[in-house]
Design a protein around this motif. Sequence first.
Motif, PDB file in Angstrom:
ATOM      1  N   MET A   2       9.548  35.530 -24.651  1.00  0.00           N
ATOM      2  CA  MET A   2      10.109  35.368 -25.982  1.00  0.00           C
ATOM      3  C   MET A   2      10.385  33.904 -26.284  1.00  0.00           C
ATOM      4  O   MET A   2      10.797  33.128 -25.411  1.00  0.00           O
ATOM      5  CB  MET A   2      11.415  36.152 -26.098  1.00  0.00           C
ATOM      6  CG  MET A   2      11.236  37.657 -26.152  1.00  0.00           C
ATOM      7  SD  MET A   2      10.704  38.221 -27.785  1.00  0.00           S
ATOM      8  CE  MET A   2      12.194  37.970 -28.739  1.00  0.00           C
ATOM      9  N   GLY A   3      10.153  33.525 -27.536  1.00  0.00           N
ATOM     10  CA  GLY A   3      10.519  32.194 -27.974  1.00  0.00           C
ATOM     11  C   GLY A   3      12.013  32.120 -28.240  1.00  0.00           C
ATOM     12  O   GLY A   3      12.730  33.113 -28.105  1.00  0.00           O
ATOM     13  N   ASP A  28       2.871  22.429 -32.121  1.00  0.00           N
ATOM     14  CA  ASP A  28       2.128  23.644 -32.461  1.00  0.00           C
ATOM     15  C   ASP A  28       2.865  24.921 -32.070  1.00  0.00           C
ATOM     16  O   ASP A  28       2.541  26.001 -32.566  1.00  0.00           O
ATOM     17  CB  ASP A  28       0.756  23.637 -31.775  1.00  0.00           C
ATOM     18  CG  ASP A  28      -0.147  22.543 -32.316  1.00  0.00           C
ATOM     19  OD1 ASP A  28       0.063  22.118 -33.475  1.00  0.00           O
ATOM     20  OD2 ASP A  28      -1.056  22.108 -31.580  1.00  0.00           O
ATOM     21  N   ASP A  29       3.840  24.810 -31.170  1.00  0.00           N
ATOM     22  CA  ASP A  29       4.541  25.998 -30.690  1.00  0.00           C
ATOM     23  C   ASP A  29       5.902  26.198 -31.354  1.00  0.00           C
ATOM     24  O   ASP A  29       6.744  26.937 -30.852  1.00  0.00           O
ATOM     25  CB  ASP A  29       4.713  25.945 -29.166  1.00  0.00           C
ATOM     26  CG  ASP A  29       5.282  24.610 -28.693  1.00  0.00           C
ATOM     27  OD1 ASP A  29       5.587  23.743 -29.542  1.00  0.00           O
ATOM     28  OD2 ASP A  29       5.416  24.430 -27.465  1.00  0.00           O
ATOM     29  N   ILE A  30       6.127  25.521 -32.475  1.00  0.00           N
ATOM     30  CA  ILE A  30       7.351  25.705 -33.258  1.00  0.00           C
ATOM     31  C   ILE A  30       6.959  26.135 -34.670  1.00  0.00           C
ATOM     32  O   ILE A  30       6.058  25.560 -35.274  1.00  0.00           O
ATOM     33  CB  ILE A  30       8.184  24.415 -33.333  1.00  0.00           C
ATOM     34  CG1 ILE A  30       8.580  23.935 -31.925  1.00  0.00           C
ATOM     35  CG2 ILE A  30       9.440  24.634 -34.171  1.00  0.00           C
ATOM     36  CD1 ILE A  30       9.336  22.620 -31.922  1.00  0.00           C
ATOM     37  N   LEU A  94       6.700  31.817 -29.549  1.00  0.00           N
ATOM     38  CA  LEU A  94       6.912  30.635 -30.378  1.00  0.00           C
ATOM     39  C   LEU A  94       8.405  30.429 -30.640  1.00  0.00           C
ATOM     40  O   LEU A  94       9.159  31.395 -30.778  1.00  0.00           O
ATOM     41  CB  LEU A  94       6.192  30.791 -31.714  1.00  0.00           C
ATOM     42  CG  LEU A  94       4.671  30.944 -31.638  1.00  0.00           C
ATOM     43  CD1 LEU A  94       4.119  31.392 -32.987  1.00  0.00           C
ATOM     44  CD2 LEU A  94       4.026  29.631 -31.202  1.00  0.00           C
ATOM     45  N   ASP A  95       8.821  29.180 -30.693  1.00  0.00           N
ATOM     46  CA  ASP A  95      10.184  28.867 -31.113  1.00  0.00           C
ATOM     47  C   ASP A  95      10.228  28.908 -32.634  1.00  0.00           C
ATOM     48  O   ASP A  95       9.294  28.451 -33.310  1.00  0.00           O
ATOM     49  CB  ASP A  95      10.604  27.485 -30.618  1.00  0.00           C
ATOM     50  CG  ASP A  95      10.767  27.443 -29.107  1.00  0.00           C
ATOM     51  OD1 ASP A  95      11.106  28.495 -28.534  1.00  0.00           O
ATOM     52  OD2 ASP A  95      10.558  26.372 -28.511  1.00  0.00           O
ATOM     53  N   THR A 189      15.277  30.865 -19.465  1.00  0.00           N
ATOM     54  CA  THR A 189      13.904  30.720 -19.949  1.00  0.00           C
ATOM     55  C   THR A 189      12.944  30.407 -18.815  1.00  0.00           C
ATOM     56  O   THR A 189      11.894  31.038 -18.660  1.00  0.00           O
ATOM     57  CB  THR A 189      13.818  29.610 -21.020  1.00  0.00           C
ATOM     58  OG1 THR A 189      14.689  29.940 -22.103  1.00  0.00           O
ATOM     59  CG2 THR A 189      12.399  29.450 -21.538  1.00  0.00           C
ATOM     60  N   GLN A 190      13.301  29.426 -18.000  1.00  0.00           N
ATOM     61  CA  GLN A 190      12.411  28.996 -16.925  1.00  0.00           C
ATOM     62  C   GLN A 190      12.312  30.017 -15.797  1.00  0.00           C
ATOM     63  O   GLN A 190      11.273  30.121 -15.134  1.00  0.00           O
ATOM     64  CB  GLN A 190      12.882  27.647 -16.381  1.00  0.00           C
ATOM     65  CG  GLN A 190      12.647  26.483 -17.331  1.00  0.00           C
ATOM     66  CD  GLN A 190      11.176  26.259 -17.609  1.00  0.00           C
ATOM     67  OE1 GLN A 190      10.335  26.298 -16.718  1.00  0.00           O
ATOM     68  NE2 GLN A 190      10.841  26.018 -18.870  1.00  0.00           N
TER      69      GLN A 190
END
Length: 203
Positions: A2-3, A28-30, A94-95, A189-190
């Motif tokens: 999950m972002g 690109d990931d936001i 994605l965030d 997250t990690q």
Amino acid sequence: MMGSLFIVAAPSGAGKTSLVNALVAGHDDIRLSVSHTTRPPRDGEQDGRDYHFVSQDVFAQMRGNGDFLESATVFDNSYGTSSKAVEALLEQGLDVILEIDWQGAQQVRNNFADSTGIFILPPSKATLEQRLRDRGQDNEEVIQRRMRDAENEISHYVEFDYLIVNDDFTEALDKLTAIIIAKRQALATQKHKQSALITELLA
């Protein structure tokens, strides 16, 4: 994976839109969540890119159906964030940035306890007023109302996790980016992202 969900709020004219747009353009990931609103488009705004422009009746129906993660009325116009749209982006890893006011932020926190709140401050009242005038979008009456409402908006800064003063744009953008990067390195997250590596290292 999950972002993460980020809330960015500020008084009108503090520069949050410019900061968020620059952040999204460089990553690109936001993604910036596109809100629904009942206000008319401003010059240059496009439906589906800047906002989903809808009528009062359509907005009321969506609100009644529980379609909004948050919704609020600001300057006589209604704004709302689609729950399904946000969840779809988060599920893609994605965030997501929500550019909303303090009222919406309170609602989001009730639904997403892990959301991260970021509040943007102007360096002074004089600078805030000048930025509103430089936009050339509002008449004197609206500018004065925005200045009065700014004090109420700013009083809610204590409800957020991070505070950024937007004096120098580049520095403010660097600080905003740093918050996003730090959130991605959080243990929760990690731990999920690096599960295979951790398993190997501990074997």
